[in-house]
Design a protein around this motif. Structure first.
Motif, PDB file in Angstrom:
ATOM      1  N   GLU B  22       0.823  -1.202   0.000  1.00  0.00           N
ATOM      2  CA  GLU B  22       0.000   0.000   0.000  1.00  0.00           C
ATOM      3  C   GLU B  22       0.859   1.254   0.000  1.00  0.00           C
ATOM      4  OE1 GLU B  22      -3.471  -2.341   0.296  1.00  0.00           O
ATOM      5  OE2 GLU B  22      -3.290  -0.194  -0.059  1.00  0.00           O
ATOM      6  N   CYS B  23       0.388   2.265  -0.708  1.00  0.00           N
ATOM      7  CA  CYS B  23       1.074   3.550  -0.770  1.00  0.00           C
ATOM      8  C   CYS B  23       0.045   4.665  -0.614  1.00  0.00           C
ATOM      9  CB  CYS B  23       1.796   3.680  -2.108  1.00  0.00           C
ATOM     10  SG  CYS B  23       2.580   5.280  -2.386  1.00  0.00           S
ATOM     11  N   PHE B  33       3.059   6.108  -8.904  1.00  0.00           N
ATOM     12  CA  PHE B  33       3.905   5.145  -9.615  1.00  0.00           C
ATOM     13  C   PHE B  33       4.345   4.037  -8.658  1.00  0.00           C
ATOM     14  CE2 PHE B  33       4.659   8.154 -13.098  1.00  0.00           C
ATOM     15  CZ  PHE B  33       4.446   9.370 -12.476  1.00  0.00           C
ATOM     16  N   TRP B  34       4.536   2.860  -9.202  1.00  0.00           N
ATOM     17  CA  TRP B  34       5.195   1.772  -8.487  1.00  0.00           C
ATOM     18  C   TRP B  34       6.425   1.328  -9.280  1.00  0.00           C
ATOM     19  CZ3 TRP B  34       5.098   0.118  -3.738  1.00  0.00           C
ATOM     20  CH2 TRP B  34       3.943   0.277  -2.956  1.00  0.00           C
ATOM     21  N   VAL B  66      -2.595  -3.501 -10.049  1.00  0.00           N
ATOM     22  CA  VAL B  66      -2.691  -2.335  -9.173  1.00  0.00           C
ATOM     23  C   VAL B  66      -4.150  -1.959  -8.977  1.00  0.00           C
ATOM     24  CG1 VAL B  66      -0.420  -1.335  -9.682  1.00  0.00           C
ATOM     25  CG2 VAL B  66      -2.387  -0.768 -11.141  1.00  0.00           C
ATOM     26  N   SER B  67      -4.348  -1.138  -7.965  1.00  0.00           N
ATOM     27  CA  SER B  67      -5.689  -0.645  -7.665  1.00  0.00           C
ATOM     28  C   SER B  67      -5.584   0.791  -7.180  1.00  0.00           C
ATOM     29  CB  SER B  67      -6.340  -1.512  -6.586  1.00  0.00           C
ATOM     30  OG  SER B  67      -7.559  -0.956  -6.162  1.00  0.00           O
ATOM     31  N   GLU B  72      -5.614   9.309  -3.060  1.00  0.00           N
ATOM     32  CA  GLU B  72      -4.410   9.314  -2.242  1.00  0.00           C
ATOM     33  C   GLU B  72      -3.764   7.940  -2.098  1.00  0.00           C
ATOM     34  OE1 GLU B  72      -7.473   9.959  -1.207  1.00  0.00           O
ATOM     35  OE2 GLU B  72      -7.913   8.921   0.685  1.00  0.00           O
ATOM     36  N   ARG B  73      -4.423   6.886  -2.541  1.00  0.00           N
ATOM     37  CA  ARG B  73      -3.949   5.540  -2.263  1.00  0.00           C
ATOM     38  C   ARG B  73      -3.752   4.744  -3.550  1.00  0.00           C
ATOM     39  NH1 ARG B  73      -4.330   2.642   2.517  1.00  0.00           N
ATOM     40  NH2 ARG B  73      -5.517   4.386   3.379  1.00  0.00           N
ATOM     41  N   PHE B  74      -2.585   4.096  -3.644  1.00  0.00           N
ATOM     42  CA  PHE B  74      -2.253   3.301  -4.823  1.00  0.00           C
ATOM     43  C   PHE B  74      -1.681   1.990  -4.337  1.00  0.00           C
ATOM     44  CE2 PHE B  74      -1.771   2.415  -9.066  1.00  0.00           C
ATOM     45  CZ  PHE B  74      -0.512   2.533  -9.629  1.00  0.00           C
ATOM     46  N   SER B  75      -2.351   0.897  -4.654  1.00  0.00           N
ATOM     47  CA  SER B  75      -1.952  -0.415  -4.148  1.00  0.00           C
ATOM     48  C   SER B  75      -1.321  -1.250  -5.245  1.00  0.00           C
ATOM     49  CB  SER B  75      -3.172  -1.158  -3.593  1.00  0.00           C
ATOM     50  OG  SER B  75      -3.796  -0.405  -2.574  1.00  0.00           O
TER      51      SER B  75
END
Lengths: 110, 114
Positions: B22-23, B33-34, B66-67, B72-75
């Motif tokens: 989680e980010c 970005f991941w 990804v989701s 604010e949240r990027f999984s």
């Protein structure tokens, strides 16, 4: 496709010596280039961008389109410069995607 | 001060497990970005997102999804973890603006898959 190459995985210099970290890129468009730095136990952060033509912490980098290079230079290295350095290329999209090089670990010895 | 946080600093999982990284960013940035960071390979983009529910593949999307349900949240999701996904994972964010070109990074999650 765009590509960024940093030929040196490791670079060691003594304090006070000049240092140059090499970066070459391939990209058919107009490039935007950056150097990012990661100090020990810290997060990756922007060091400088070519468009600003600025000196940060004594480091400078000049974009040479003829040689497709963006080498990072400092005339007198300091021990606190020891870190991982990444060269990055932004390919002009609005999403701000970056292509990173392989990274160079710089060690400055006392 | 821009803050990008990642849910775990260290994570150990077993082969075949489903893994969620989680980010969260607190600066209302559109882009997230991941990356994975591997010695000698640098940072490689896995996926990115330019808006809620919008995503695009990066350079190495295989084995990942990804989701982005909230801005604010990027999984990052590893559907079935494998040992070759052992790596440091970095999340980053940036606003959408031609004049603004900096990405802000999280502290990273070191994932070990046994």
């Amino acid at each position: 496709a765009q590509r960024v190459t940093q030929p040196e995985k490791l670079l060691s210099v003594f304090k006070g010596a000049p240092v140059e970290l090499k970066c070459n890129y391939s990209y058919s468009g107009s490039p935007e280039l950056f150097w990012y730095v990661q100090y020990s136990r810290q997060r990756l952060q922007l060091l400088l961008r070519h468009i600003s033509r600025e000196s940060i912490k004594g480091f400078t980098a000049d974009l040479n389109k003829g040689e497709t290079s963006f080498h990072l230079k400092k005339p007198f290295a300091q021990e606190e410069d020891s870190a991982m350095y990444y060269c990055a290329l932004r390919t002009g999209t609005s999403y701000g995607k970056l292509t990173f090089g392989q990274g160079t670990i710089l060690t400055v010895h006392p | 001060d821009v803050k990008v946080t990642q849910s775990s600093r260290y994570l150990v999982k077993r082969t075949g497990e489903k893994v969620f990284l989680e980010c969260v960013q607190d600066m209302d940035h559109e882009n997230m970005f991941w990356y994975r960071q591997d010695p000698g390979l640098g940072l490689r983009l896995i996926y990115f997102s330019y808006d809620v529910k919008m995503k695009e593949k990066g350079d190495i999307p295989e084995g990942y999804s990804v989701s982005r349900e909230k801005k604010e949240r990027f999984s990052l999701i590893l559907e079935s973890a494998s040992t070759n996904q052992t790596s440091m994972y970095l999340c980053a964010s940036s606003p959408v603006a031609e004049w603004f070109d900096e990405q802000f990074f999280g502290p990273g999650t070191r994932l070990t898959v046994l």
